[in-house]
Design a protein around this motif. Structure first.
Motif, PDB file in Angstrom:
ATOM      1  N   GLY A  21       6.958  -4.273   7.212  1.00  0.00           N
ATOM      2  CA  GLY A  21       6.765  -4.724   5.850  1.00  0.00           C
ATOM      3  C   GLY A  21       5.446  -4.323   5.232  1.00  0.00           C
ATOM      4  N   VAL A  22       4.680  -3.459   5.881  1.00  0.00           N
ATOM      5  CA  VAL A  22       3.350  -3.126   5.357  1.00  0.00           C
ATOM      6  C   VAL A  22       3.427  -2.433   3.998  1.00  0.00           C
ATOM      7  CG1 VAL A  22       3.192  -0.899   6.580  1.00  0.00           C
ATOM      8  CG2 VAL A  22       1.101  -2.131   5.927  1.00  0.00           C
ATOM      9  N   GLY A  23       4.445  -1.618   3.769  1.00  0.00           N
ATOM     10  CA  GLY A  23       4.571  -0.968   2.469  1.00  0.00           C
ATOM     11  C   GLY A  23       4.739  -1.973   1.348  1.00  0.00           C
ATOM     12  N   LEU A  24       5.494  -3.029   1.600  1.00  0.00           N
ATOM     13  CA  LEU A  24       5.686  -4.079   0.603  1.00  0.00           C
ATOM     14  C   LEU A  24       4.384  -4.818   0.342  1.00  0.00           C
ATOM     15  CD1 LEU A  24       9.081  -5.549   1.869  1.00  0.00           C
ATOM     16  CD2 LEU A  24       8.693  -3.672   0.255  1.00  0.00           C
ATOM     17  N   ALA A  25       3.606  -5.047   1.414  1.00  0.00           N
ATOM     18  CA  ALA A  25       2.324  -5.730   1.261  1.00  0.00           C
ATOM     19  C   ALA A  25       1.353  -4.902   0.425  1.00  0.00           C
ATOM     20  CB  ALA A  25       1.728  -6.029   2.634  1.00  0.00           C
ATOM     21  N   VAL A  26       1.360  -3.595   0.635  1.00  0.00           N
ATOM     22  CA  VAL A  26       0.477  -2.712  -0.136  1.00  0.00           C
ATOM     23  C   VAL A  26       0.886  -2.724  -1.606  1.00  0.00           C
ATOM     24  CG1 VAL A  26      -0.173  -0.308  -0.521  1.00  0.00           C
ATOM     25  CG2 VAL A  26      -0.158  -1.240   1.801  1.00  0.00           C
ATOM     26  N   ALA A  27       2.171  -2.617  -1.877  1.00  0.00           N
ATOM     27  CA  ALA A  27       2.636  -2.625  -3.272  1.00  0.00           C
ATOM     28  C   ALA A  27       2.262  -3.934  -3.955  1.00  0.00           C
ATOM     29  CB  ALA A  27       4.145  -2.407  -3.325  1.00  0.00           C
ATOM     30  N   ALA A  28       2.408  -5.040  -3.246  1.00  0.00           N
ATOM     31  CA  ALA A  28       2.079  -6.346  -3.827  1.00  0.00           C
ATOM     32  C   ALA A  28       0.601  -6.433  -4.175  1.00  0.00           C
ATOM     33  CB  ALA A  28       2.471  -7.459  -2.854  1.00  0.00           C
ATOM     34  N   GLU A  29      -0.264  -5.895  -3.300  1.00  0.00           N
ATOM     35  CA  GLU A  29      -1.699  -5.970  -3.579  1.00  0.00           C
ATOM     36  C   GLU A  29      -2.102  -5.012  -4.696  1.00  0.00           C
ATOM     37  OE1 GLU A  29      -5.987  -5.915  -1.261  1.00  0.00           O
ATOM     38  OE2 GLU A  29      -4.166  -6.614  -0.274  1.00  0.00           O
ATOM     39  N   VAL A  30      -1.474  -3.839  -4.752  1.00  0.00           N
ATOM     40  CA  VAL A  30      -1.743  -2.925  -5.867  1.00  0.00           C
ATOM     41  C   VAL A  30      -1.417  -3.620  -7.185  1.00  0.00           C
ATOM     42  CG1 VAL A  30      -0.995  -0.805  -7.015  1.00  0.00           C
ATOM     43  CG2 VAL A  30      -1.423  -0.793  -4.557  1.00  0.00           C
ATOM     44  N   GLU A  32      -1.229  -6.873  -7.782  1.00  0.00           N
ATOM     45  CA  GLU A  32      -2.124  -8.011  -8.019  1.00  0.00           C
ATOM     46  C   GLU A  32      -3.489  -7.555  -8.524  1.00  0.00           C
ATOM     47  OE1 GLU A  32      -4.178 -11.663  -5.459  1.00  0.00           O
ATOM     48  OE2 GLU A  32      -2.387 -10.651  -4.698  1.00  0.00           O
ATOM     49  N   ARG A  33      -4.041  -6.505  -7.918  1.00  0.00           N
ATOM     50  CA  ARG A  33      -5.352  -6.008  -8.330  1.00  0.00           C
ATOM     51  C   ARG A  33      -5.311  -5.391  -9.725  1.00  0.00           C
ATOM     52  NH1 ARG A  33      -9.249  -4.473  -4.185  1.00  0.00           N
ATOM     53  NH2 ARG A  33      -9.563  -2.519  -5.321  1.00  0.00           N
ATOM     54  N   ALA A  34      -4.135  -4.907 -10.121  1.00  0.00           N
ATOM     55  CA  ALA A  34      -4.009  -4.269 -11.432  1.00  0.00           C
ATOM     56  C   ALA A  34      -4.182  -5.260 -12.578  1.00  0.00           C
ATOM     57  CB  ALA A  34      -2.656  -3.571 -11.550  1.00  0.00           C
ATOM     58  N   VAL A  35      -4.065  -6.554 -12.292  1.00  0.00           N
ATOM     59  CA  VAL A  35      -4.263  -7.557 -13.335  1.00  0.00           C
ATOM     60  C   VAL A  35      -5.710  -7.513 -13.816  1.00  0.00           C
ATOM     61  CG1 VAL A  35      -4.283 -10.025 -13.842  1.00  0.00           C
ATOM     62  CG2 VAL A  35      -2.443  -9.041 -12.437  1.00  0.00           C
ATOM     63  N   ALA A  36      -6.655  -7.372 -12.874  1.00  0.00           N
ATOM     64  CA  ALA A  36      -8.070  -7.319 -13.236  1.00  0.00           C
ATOM     65  C   ALA A  36      -8.555  -5.901 -13.491  1.00  0.00           C
ATOM     66  CB  ALA A  36      -8.909  -7.963 -12.123  1.00  0.00           C
ATOM     67  N   ALA A 147      -5.507  -3.022   7.435  1.00  0.00           N
ATOM     68  CA  ALA A 147      -5.431  -1.690   6.822  1.00  0.00           C
ATOM     69  C   ALA A 147      -4.970  -1.747   5.374  1.00  0.00           C
ATOM     70  CB  ALA A 147      -4.480  -0.805   7.623  1.00  0.00           C
ATOM     71  N   VAL A 148      -4.412  -2.874   4.943  1.00  0.00           N
ATOM     72  CA  VAL A 148      -3.827  -2.959   3.608  1.00  0.00           C
ATOM     73  C   VAL A 148      -4.867  -2.767   2.512  1.00  0.00           C
ATOM     74  CG1 VAL A 148      -2.666  -4.482   1.959  1.00  0.00           C
ATOM     75  CG2 VAL A 148      -1.865  -4.358   4.336  1.00  0.00           C
ATOM     76  N   GLY A 149      -5.976  -3.508   2.581  1.00  0.00           N
ATOM     77  CA  GLY A 149      -7.004  -3.420   1.542  1.00  0.00           C
ATOM     78  C   GLY A 149      -7.564  -2.020   1.361  1.00  0.00           C
ATOM     79  N   PRO A 150      -8.031  -1.368   2.442  1.00  0.00           N
ATOM     80  CA  PRO A 150      -8.553  -0.001   2.305  1.00  0.00           C
ATOM     81  C   PRO A 150      -7.517   0.980   1.768  1.00  0.00           C
ATOM     82  CG  PRO A 150      -9.276  -0.958   4.375  1.00  0.00           C
ATOM     83  CD  PRO A 150      -8.278  -1.919   3.790  1.00  0.00           C
ATOM     84  N   LEU A 151      -6.263   0.809   2.160  1.00  0.00           N
ATOM     85  CA  LEU A 151      -5.234   1.721   1.664  1.00  0.00           C
ATOM     86  C   LEU A 151      -4.987   1.499   0.176  1.00  0.00           C
ATOM     87  CD1 LEU A 151      -3.142   3.874   1.923  1.00  0.00           C
ATOM     88  CD2 LEU A 151      -1.586   2.223   2.983  1.00  0.00           C
ATOM     89  N   VAL A 152      -5.006   0.261  -0.271  1.00  0.00           N
ATOM     90  CA  VAL A 152      -4.844  -0.023  -1.693  1.00  0.00           C
ATOM     91  C   VAL A 152      -5.953   0.652  -2.493  1.00  0.00           C
ATOM     92  CG1 VAL A 152      -4.958  -1.846  -3.440  1.00  0.00           C
ATOM     93  CG2 VAL A 152      -3.559  -2.158  -1.390  1.00  0.00           C
TER      94      VAL A 152
END
Length: 206
Positions: A21-30, A32-36, A147-152
């Motif tokens: 599920g890491v791809g889904l986690a990365v998409a979710a964080e991308v 979320e961060r796009a709001v700010a 790894a999610v944060g750095p990849l985002v």
């Protein structure tokens, strides 16, 4: 090829298969961060279960598609990130492989199908994150979660660089660093140093 516009970030995965599920986690964080910190105009962010038809519909009108998926090599180093970049107009026969995935056909077969149908994105960038666990269960293992944060952040940089490239040509957004990394990415054929890396989506499938 259909006229394309904008970029699509697509996280592929199965949240009920742990690190798959890491791809889904990365998409979710991308997202979320796009709001700010808004992404370049025209950028869309999607989660995909890997179904070929749905995945193709998400990317077919994108000028750039950024895919994120888990990979499970024989001797994994959980959390290690692989990057493949391909200009589809110049390397139409580079995609091969028949591997399947825990969440569908797998990236390789879907890209091959899309190419046959003339429904590929103009540019394709694939990130594979090595996973440790893909048994039934939820939640990423610690190394993969880290790894999610750095990849985002890396994907945000890709999108920004691509947007700035503008009319400078289809290859303008691929940095010199990308060319150098091509020769060191596991799974790439020999002889790609100094050239645009070829996407090897088969390496993203188990």
């Amino acid at each position: 090829m259909t006229e394309t516009t904008g970029a699509a970030v697509i996280g592929i995965g199965n949240e009920f298969r742990r690190d798959d599920g890491v791809g889904l986690a990365v998409a979710a964080e991308v997202r979320e961060r796009a709001v700010a910190r808004p992404l370049p105009p025209g950028t869309t962010v999607h989660a995909s279960d890997g179904d070929p038809g749905r995945l193709i519909r998400l990317w077919e009108h994108a000028d750039l598609a950024v895919l994120v998926d888990a990979c499970f090599p024989p001797s994994p180093r959980p959390g290690r990130i692989h990057r493949w970049c391909r200009l589809l107009d110049f390397l139409p026969h580079a995609v091969a492989g028949t591997h399947s995935s825990t969440h569908g056909w797998g990236v390789a077969r879907t890209v091959r199908l899309a190419h046959t149908l003339g429904r590929c994105p103009r540019h394709l960038l694939v990130y594979g994150v090595e996973g440790a666990e893909r048994a039934l269960g939820t939640g990423l293992t610690p190394a993969v979660a880290a790894a999610v944060g750095p990849l985002v952040e890396r994907i945000e940089g890709d999108l920004a660089r691509y947007a700035l490239a503008g009319a400078n040509g289809p290859a303008a957004w691929v940095s010199r660093a990308d060319h150098r990394r091509a020769s060191s990415v596991p799974g790439l054929p020999a002889g790609h140093a100094g050239r645009t890396p070829v996407v090897r989506p088969d390496d993203l499938a188990p």
